[in-house]
Structure formats: C-alpha cells, structure tokens
Motif scaffolding. Structure first.
Motif, PDB file in Angstrom:
ATOM      1  N   THR A 181       0.836  -1.173  -0.042  1.00  0.00           N
ATOM      2  CA  THR A 181       0.009  -0.064   0.136  1.00  0.00           C
ATOM      3  C   THR A 181       0.824   1.309   0.081  1.00  0.00           C
ATOM      4  O   THR A 181       1.897   1.382   0.944  1.00  0.00           O
ATOM      5  N   ASN A 182       0.818   2.282  -0.885  1.00  0.00           N
ATOM      6  CA  ASN A 182       1.528   3.409  -1.120  1.00  0.00           C
ATOM      7  C   ASN A 182       0.580   4.516  -0.725  1.00  0.00           C
ATOM      8  O   ASN A 182      -0.577   4.713  -1.068  1.00  0.00           O
ATOM      9  N   VAL A 183       1.167   5.683  -0.048  1.00  0.00           N
ATOM     10  CA  VAL A 183       0.592   6.862   0.420  1.00  0.00           C
ATOM     11  C   VAL A 183       1.422   7.778  -0.092  1.00  0.00           C
ATOM     12  O   VAL A 183       2.509   8.121   0.290  1.00  0.00           O
ATOM     13  N   THR A 184       1.052   8.727  -0.794  1.00  0.00           N
ATOM     14  CA  THR A 184       1.772  10.012  -1.329  1.00  0.00           C
ATOM     15  C   THR A 184       1.268  11.188  -0.776  1.00  0.00           C
ATOM     16  O   THR A 184      -0.275  11.440  -0.722  1.00  0.00           O
ATOM     17  N   ILE A 185       1.981  11.941  -0.467  1.00  0.00           N
ATOM     18  CA  ILE A 185       1.520  13.265   0.455  1.00  0.00           C
ATOM     19  C   ILE A 185       2.212  14.456  -0.049  1.00  0.00           C
ATOM     20  O   ILE A 185       3.380  14.259  -0.535  1.00  0.00           O
ATOM     21  N   GLN A 186       1.590  15.862  -0.156  1.00  0.00           N
ATOM     22  CA  GLN A 186       2.451  16.838  -0.503  1.00  0.00           C
ATOM     23  C   GLN A 186       2.186  18.093   0.691  1.00  0.00           C
ATOM     24  O   GLN A 186       1.247  18.132   1.137  1.00  0.00           O
ATOM     25  N   VAL A 187       3.497  18.533   1.083  1.00  0.00           N
ATOM     26  CA  VAL A 187       3.583  19.335   2.180  1.00  0.00           C
ATOM     27  C   VAL A 187       4.095  20.832   1.924  1.00  0.00           C
ATOM     28  O   VAL A 187       4.848  20.807   0.684  1.00  0.00           O
ATOM     29  N   PRO A 188       3.768  21.789   2.547  1.00  0.00           N
ATOM     30  CA  PRO A 188       4.145  23.162   2.265  1.00  0.00           C
ATOM     31  C   PRO A 188       5.423  23.301   2.666  1.00  0.00           C
ATOM     32  O   PRO A 188       6.074  22.432   3.334  1.00  0.00           O
ATOM     33  N   ILE A 242      -3.019  16.744   5.356  1.00  0.00           N
ATOM     34  CA  ILE A 242      -1.866  15.932   5.076  1.00  0.00           C
ATOM     35  C   ILE A 242      -1.806  14.454   6.070  1.00  0.00           C
ATOM     36  O   ILE A 242      -1.439  13.590   5.401  1.00  0.00           O
ATOM     37  N   THR A 243      -2.304  14.604   7.270  1.00  0.00           N
ATOM     38  CA  THR A 243      -2.206  13.631   8.004  1.00  0.00           C
ATOM     39  C   THR A 243      -3.211  12.580   7.904  1.00  0.00           C
ATOM     40  O   THR A 243      -2.976  11.379   8.319  1.00  0.00           O
ATOM     41  N   SER A 244      -4.416  13.119   7.216  1.00  0.00           N
ATOM     42  CA  SER A 244      -5.707  12.044   7.319  1.00  0.00           C
ATOM     43  C   SER A 244      -5.254  10.742   6.524  1.00  0.00           C
ATOM     44  O   SER A 244      -5.423   9.549   7.096  1.00  0.00           O
ATOM     45  N   PRO A 245      -4.468  10.922   5.376  1.00  0.00           N
ATOM     46  CA  PRO A 245      -4.252   9.652   4.596  1.00  0.00           C
ATOM     47  C   PRO A 245      -3.276   8.912   5.508  1.00  0.00           C
ATOM     48  O   PRO A 245      -3.355   7.449   5.485  1.00  0.00           O
ATOM     49  N   LEU A 246      -2.273   9.415   6.371  1.00  0.00           N
ATOM     50  CA  LEU A 246      -1.570   8.632   7.136  1.00  0.00           C
ATOM     51  C   LEU A 246      -2.167   7.993   8.008  1.00  0.00           C
ATOM     52  O   LEU A 246      -1.820   6.700   8.607  1.00  0.00           O
ATOM     53  N   ASP A 247      -3.040   8.908   8.733  1.00  0.00           N
ATOM     54  CA  ASP A 247      -3.870   7.993   9.961  1.00  0.00           C
ATOM     55  C   ASP A 247      -4.675   7.040   9.396  1.00  0.00           C
ATOM     56  O   ASP A 247      -4.873   6.005  10.235  1.00  0.00           O
TER      57      ASP A 247
END
Length: 226
Positions: free
Chosen positions: A4-11, A62-67
């Motif tokens: 399972t891959n999770v991609t996030i973009q951060v400022p 940003i954290t919701s997909p990680l959570d």
C-alpha cells in the motif's frame, strides 16, 4: 504481502516559519493603551486565530491519509495480537494456579513435618524425665535436640519460565483511605488531585468557599472570534 502506497504533498516549512515569525513580531509590538489599540490587537488576534485554523485544516489534509493507513494496519494486526494475548493470559492463569497449589501443598507438608518433629521431641523429652539413670536421661535429651523436621522437596524450576510475586491493591473504602493518608504523608503520592474538578467546583460555587490547602485566583480568559 500486500503493498500500500501513500503519497502526500507538504508546504515549504521555511514559508510557514516566516509567517509565524511575522506573527510573533507583530504580537511583541502590540501595546494597548486605548480603545483603538484594543481594536487593532483584537483584529490581529482574530486574524492569527483564523490562520491557525487554516493551517490545522491543511495539516489534517496531510495527516488524514497517514492516519487512515495507520488505522488499517492496526486493524490488521489488532485482532490477531489480542487473540494471542488472550491465549497467553489463559495459560499464565493456569500456570499461576498450578504453582500456587504446589506451594500450598509444600507449605502444608512443611507444617506437618514440623508438627511431627515437635511431637517426636516432646516424646523423647518425656522419656528423659522417666529415665532410670542420668546417663539415659542425657542421651534422650540429646536425641530430642537432634530431631528436626523432614525436608520438603523443592518445587522444580521449569525451563523457559520465570515467576515473581507481586502485591495487588484494591480500594474498598476511598474515604477511609484518604483519612489514613491525611496522617501518613508518606502515602501522599498515592493520591492524584484533580485540579480541574476543583476548578469546576469553585466555579459552581462562585469562589465563595475556602478550601484548606487550595489557593484560588481568578483570571480573565480572552476568546478569539475568527
């Protein structure tokens, strides 16, 4: 195994730190001496509060997909590990019961052996009193002194198993315990004072009640309407 891959973009953190530093500078320059200053300070406070809410919304995006990913992983393992822990707990309970029973049996055996030894000594001492000669009496007394209880077989250690004895406490009368603590300060660390509950009580009574050992102060709480 499933991937399972999770991609996030951060400022950019530097940009965020820069605006935060600007807010700090603004706050440090605010001195309220009149209504106009108060209005300006209020506007700045509300603007900053609004920005904090925006940043918190961004953070959650940003954290919701990680959570969610973490939650799914926890859900994957939790029922398995819980089943294992339940099984382990059942085995530990059975082992503890068996060991406790063996210890009770050993204790009873020791008590019986000591009683038999005491009776044997008493019988020899009685015979010594009835001996025909001093030599016989002395011999019987010496024999009585040598009588000891038969040793009880020790509980054999089991490979891969270690046990410890711990004391467990259960509060059956909270008030009685608190009264005891009042005169035994060495137990003060056993009592956790709920300051928030005290504050709620003081608020409900309007601060009119004096509580020994408690210092009451009143603060002005400022709320932001962003």
């Amino acid at each position: 195994m499933t991937t399972t891959n999770v991609t996030i973009q951060v400022p950019e953190q530097n940009q965020l730190l820069s605006e935060a530093a600007a807010a700090q500078n603004t706050a440090s320059l605010i001195i309220i001496q009149n209504e106009s200053d108060l209005q300006f300070a209020t506007e700045q406070m509300n603007g900053m509060s609004k920005r904090v809410k925006e940043l918190d919304t961004l953070r959650k995006s940003i954290t919701s997909p990680l959570d969610a990913a973490k939650k799914n992983v926890m859900a994957l393992f939790k029922p398995v590990t819980e089943s294992y822990q339940t099984a382990i707990g059942q085995i530990k309970k059975e082992i503890g019961g068996y060991i406790a029973q063996k210890e009770r049996e050993a204790s009873e055996a020791r008590a019986k052996a000591e009683l038999e030894a005491a009776e044997a000594r008493k019988a020899l001492e009685a015979k010594a009193k009835e001996a025909e000669t001093p030599e016989q009496a002395e011999a019987l007394q010496e024999a009585a002194a040598l009588v000891t209880a038969e040793p009880v077989a020790k509980i054999e250690k089991t490979k891969g198993l270690s046990t410890t004895k711990v004391w467990k406490a259960k509060v059956t009368d909270e008030l009685a315990f608190l009264v005891y603590v009042a005169t035994h300060p060495e137990l003060a660390q056993c009592v956790e004072i709920n300051v928030h509950a005290i504050e709620r009580f003081v608020t409900a009574t309007g601060g009119t009640i004096t509580i020994p050992g408690i210092e009451l102060t009143q603060e002005i709480r400022v709320s932001s309407r962003s």
